[in-house]
Design a protein around this motif. Structure first.
Motif, PDB file in Angstrom:
ATOM      1  N   PRO A 114      50.410 -32.068   9.514  1.00 24.97           N
ATOM      2  CA  PRO A 114      49.918 -31.486  10.769  1.00 24.97           C
ATOM      3  C   PRO A 114      48.905 -30.379  10.462  1.00 24.97           C
ATOM      4  N   PRO A 115      47.865 -30.237  11.260  1.00 20.61           N
ATOM      5  CA  PRO A 115      46.790 -29.289  10.938  1.00 20.61           C
ATOM      6  C   PRO A 115      47.251 -27.844  10.859  1.00 20.61           C
ATOM      7  N   GLN A 116      48.304 -27.483  11.573  1.00 15.35           N
ATOM      8  CA  GLN A 116      48.712 -26.074  11.608  1.00 15.35           C
ATOM      9  C   GLN A 116      49.348 -25.583  10.323  1.00 15.35           C
ATOM     10  N   VAL A 117      49.650 -26.472   9.368  1.00 12.06           N
ATOM     11  CA  VAL A 117      50.260 -26.017   8.117  1.00 12.06           C
ATOM     12  C   VAL A 117      49.271 -25.987   6.962  1.00 12.06           C
ATOM     13  N   VAL A 118      48.024 -26.363   7.191  1.00 11.85           N
ATOM     14  CA  VAL A 118      47.017 -26.400   6.127  1.00 11.85           C
ATOM     15  C   VAL A 118      45.955 -25.343   6.390  1.00 11.85           C
ATOM     16  N   TYR A 119      45.698 -24.519   5.405  1.00 16.90           N
ATOM     17  CA  TYR A 119      44.686 -23.466   5.502  1.00 16.90           C
ATOM     18  C   TYR A 119      43.672 -23.662   4.382  1.00 16.90           C
ATOM     19  N   THR A 120      42.410 -23.609   4.726  1.00 23.83           N
ATOM     20  CA  THR A 120      41.335 -23.696   3.749  1.00 23.83           C
ATOM     21  C   THR A 120      40.443 -22.467   3.881  1.00 23.83           C
ATOM     22  N   ASN A 121      39.434 -22.399   3.022  1.00 28.72           N
ATOM     23  CA  ASN A 121      38.532 -21.256   3.054  1.00 28.72           C
ATOM     24  C   ASN A 121      37.817 -21.111   4.392  1.00 28.72           C
ATOM     25  N   ALA A 122      37.712 -22.200   5.139  1.00 32.32           N
ATOM     26  CA  ALA A 122      37.062 -22.150   6.449  1.00 32.32           C
ATOM     27  C   ALA A 122      38.015 -21.745   7.567  1.00 32.32           C
ATOM     28  N   SER A 123      39.309 -21.678   7.257  1.00 35.51           N
ATOM     29  CA  SER A 123      40.293 -21.306   8.270  1.00 35.51           C
ATOM     30  C   SER A 123      40.236 -19.808   8.518  1.00 35.51           C
ATOM     31  N   PRO A 124      40.249 -19.365   9.759  1.00 31.61           N
ATOM     32  CA  PRO A 124      40.217 -17.924  10.056  1.00 31.61           C
ATOM     33  C   PRO A 124      41.364 -17.151   9.407  1.00 31.61           C
ATOM     34  N   SER A 125      42.500 -17.801   9.242  1.00 30.19           N
ATOM     35  CA  SER A 125      43.676 -17.115   8.700  1.00 30.19           C
ATOM     36  C   SER A 125      43.854 -17.320   7.204  1.00 30.19           C
ATOM     37  N   TYR A 126      42.893 -17.964   6.529  1.00 28.61           N
ATOM     38  CA  TYR A 126      43.058 -18.274   5.112  1.00 28.61           C
ATOM     39  C   TYR A 126      43.350 -17.023   4.293  1.00 28.61           C
ATOM     40  N   SER A 127      42.549 -15.985   4.462  1.00 34.02           N
ATOM     41  CA  SER A 127      42.716 -14.778   3.648  1.00 34.02           C
ATOM     42  C   SER A 127      44.054 -14.105   3.911  1.00 34.02           C
ATOM     43  N   SER A 128      44.450 -14.032   5.178  1.00 30.23           N
ATOM     44  CA  SER A 128      45.708 -13.358   5.489  1.00 30.23           C
ATOM     45  C   SER A 128      46.898 -14.147   4.953  1.00 30.23           C
ATOM     46  N   VAL A 129      46.837 -15.482   5.014  1.00 29.79           N
ATOM     47  CA  VAL A 129      47.920 -16.297   4.468  1.00 29.79           C
ATOM     48  C   VAL A 129      47.949 -16.171   2.951  1.00 29.79           C
TER      49      VAL A 129
END
Length: 535
Positions: free
Chosen positions: A48-63
């Protein structure tokens, strides 16, 4: 609608991949785009998209930074994962592993992020893309007080584990470490020790079952994984064999009342003589007594936990270590869970809910190293340490005594081999200022003292504790030869952590992960086929 979301998610992952390559280009040559791009497409299909974070994700750095404990590893040039899978279910971990294995992107599990070298979320080189499976959501703790067991997720902290145990029974505890924000998964994977070690041994000694995802993406418990792999995950270091999702623990009985004290002895009030004497006294005390020393500035801080009353602790100190001068006024009686708070937060009357606090963004830089001591260190060496390392408050030496139950367990029982040593010695330097010059100064102090101590610590090989991971000892190469040369290179650091158990760990690795999917700069390599007949 689901198909549209999936296509949109896949496109965003591809955009993120190219952003990561652009950022990494100034650090090291980028890996072929097909590997990471195919991996990200696979994640888009299977997760599901909500469990994957990439460099383009707004929350990537915080995660990414949610579990980082060392500012050294927040630098922009640090190679970071192409994706973070914030797994909320075992199937998410299985999908990440299968996608990674299929498309050549290795996966690194992260539980609490306390890895001293940050290997659960960063790499030394950007030559090959990797992903992180973050286990923070696997933080459930289920305590069965009647059976004296608990199932705990790898993403739970030690504080959350202790809190859950205390809420079910005041007469049960667990022999884990002092730091409440340390992740259970990493702690158990390296053996894990704390203030109950002389009575109950290592934390990993009390693991009776586990649930893992192996290199093929299979979900296995102890019976399915087999005893060799079960042996390896209980002290062989995190990130080498599997992703451990949950652990079943055997809890230990604790008395209704325990006693503690903390006494300070300055350098100019016989601290050197007391530390020298401590080396013989502390490992030989009754198993119910734990007495460690923390050296900082020009002060020796003696900290003790006793599984009994103050009368018993003061009497033991008077009989075994009268030079320390412990009096009844130094001693405090409390429950076991109150002692956990006392040593974690240095005080009494602390709220139990503090154990649920998982920490903040990193606030300091630090570097640590470790040693094991087999024979008492001469007093003149401790006297020199005050001047060399402990002169301005930015360094700690932590001396944790062994003996008791630790010495009664075979060094072969688990991968942790250092059970017969007198004590563990941790060198810990920290600072708050940014900049290369100040970092080199503090790291240089630690490396210098570590070098000066070499004649006085364990030998052949010099020992080190894998949970105080130290890349100065050596690293795996970038190549994937998987042969004799890679294994021999890994022995340099591997035998310092595991002694003779290193070869058995490598044999297990060759059996359960022969393609070396679970790999980092200090992961166990597969044993070469040319050496298998020697076991």
């Amino acid at each position: 609608m689901v198909a549209i979301v999936r296509r949109s998610f896949a496109l965003s992952l591809l955009a993120a991949f190219f952003a990561v390559l652009h950022r990494a280009a100034s650090v090291a040559p980028a890996a072929p785009s097909s590997d990471a791009a195919s991996f990200l497409r696979c994640l888009a299909v299977d997760l599901p998209p909500q469990v994957v974070y990439t460099n383009a994700s707004p929350s990537y750095s915080s995660v990414l930074e949610s579990s980082i404990k060392n500012l050294l590893f927040v630098a922009p040039a640090t190679p970071m994962p192409v994706a973070i899978v914030a797994a909320a279910d075992a199937s998410h971990v299985q999908a990440a592993v299968r996608c990674g294995a299929r498309h050549g992107v290795r996966v690194r599990p992260r539980s609490g992020g306390h890895d001293y070298e940050g290997l659960s979320y960063r790499a030394l080189s950007a030559a090959r893309p990797f992903a992180v499976v973050d286990l923070a959501a696997f933080r459930d703790v289920c305590v069965d007080a009647g059976r004296r067991t608990a199932w705990v997720g790898s993403g739970a902290t030690l504080g959350e584990l202790y809190y859950a145990i205390a809420n079910r029974s005041a007469r049960l505890g667990f022999p884990g470490g002092v730091g409440p924000t340390v992740g259970v998964g990493g702690h158990l994977s390296g053996g894990g020790f704390g203030l109950l070690l002389r009575k109950h041994g290592l934390a990993a000694d009390h693991v009776v079952d586990a649930v893992i995802v192996d290199a093929e993406g299979r979900l296995l418990d102890r019976a399915a994984m087999g005893e060799d792999l079960f042996w390896a995950i209980r002290g062989g270091g995190g990130g080498s064999f599997s992703v451990v999702l949950r652990w079943k623990l055997r809890l230990v009985r604790v008395p209704a009342t325990v006693a503690v004290f903390t006494v300070h002895r300055p350098r100019n009030q016989s601290a050197t003589a007391l530390v020298t004497r401590w080396q013989r006294v502390a490992p030989a005390l009754p198993r119910d007594v734990f007495l460690r020393v923390v050296l900082q500035n020009q002060d020796a801080q003696f900290e003790s936990l006793y599984l009994g009353t103050c009368a018993g602790l003061v009497a033991t100190m008077a009989g075994r270590f009268p030079e320390l001068g412990v009096t009844p006024r130094d001693c405090i009686e409390m429950t076991w869970i109150e002692s956990v708070l006392y040593f974690a937060f240095y005080g009494t009357e602390k709220s139990r809910e503090l154990l649920l606090f998982r920490g903040t963004r990193p606030e300091r830089y630090f570097k640590a190293k470790s040693d094991y001591v087999s024979e008492p260190v001469p007093s003149h060496v401790w006297e020199s340490a005050w001047s060399w390392f402990l002169k301005d408050g930015a360094g700690l030496l932590i001396l944790d005594p062994y003996g008791g139950r630790m010495g009664a367990v075979s060094p072969l029982a688990t991968p942790f081999p250092h059970r017969r040593e007198l004590f563990n010695l941790q060198y810990y330097g920290f600072w708050f200022e940014n900049g290369t010059e100040v970092a080199e100064k503090h790291i240089g102090w630690i490396r210098g003292l570590h070098t000066e101590m070499e004649p006085y610590v364990s030998k052949n090989p010099r020992g080190a504790y894998v949970n105080y991971r130290d890349l100065d000892l050596g690293v795996n190469g970038d190549d994937d030869d998987g042969g004799v040369s890679g294994y021999e290179k890994a022995r340099a650091w591997g035998e310092m952590y595991f002694k003779a158990n290193f070869e058995r760990l490598a044999a297990v690795k060759a059996k359960v992960d022969p393609r070396d999917f679970f790999r980092n700069e200090q992961s166990i390599p597969p044993l070469p086929s040319s050496r298998k007949g020697l076991l």
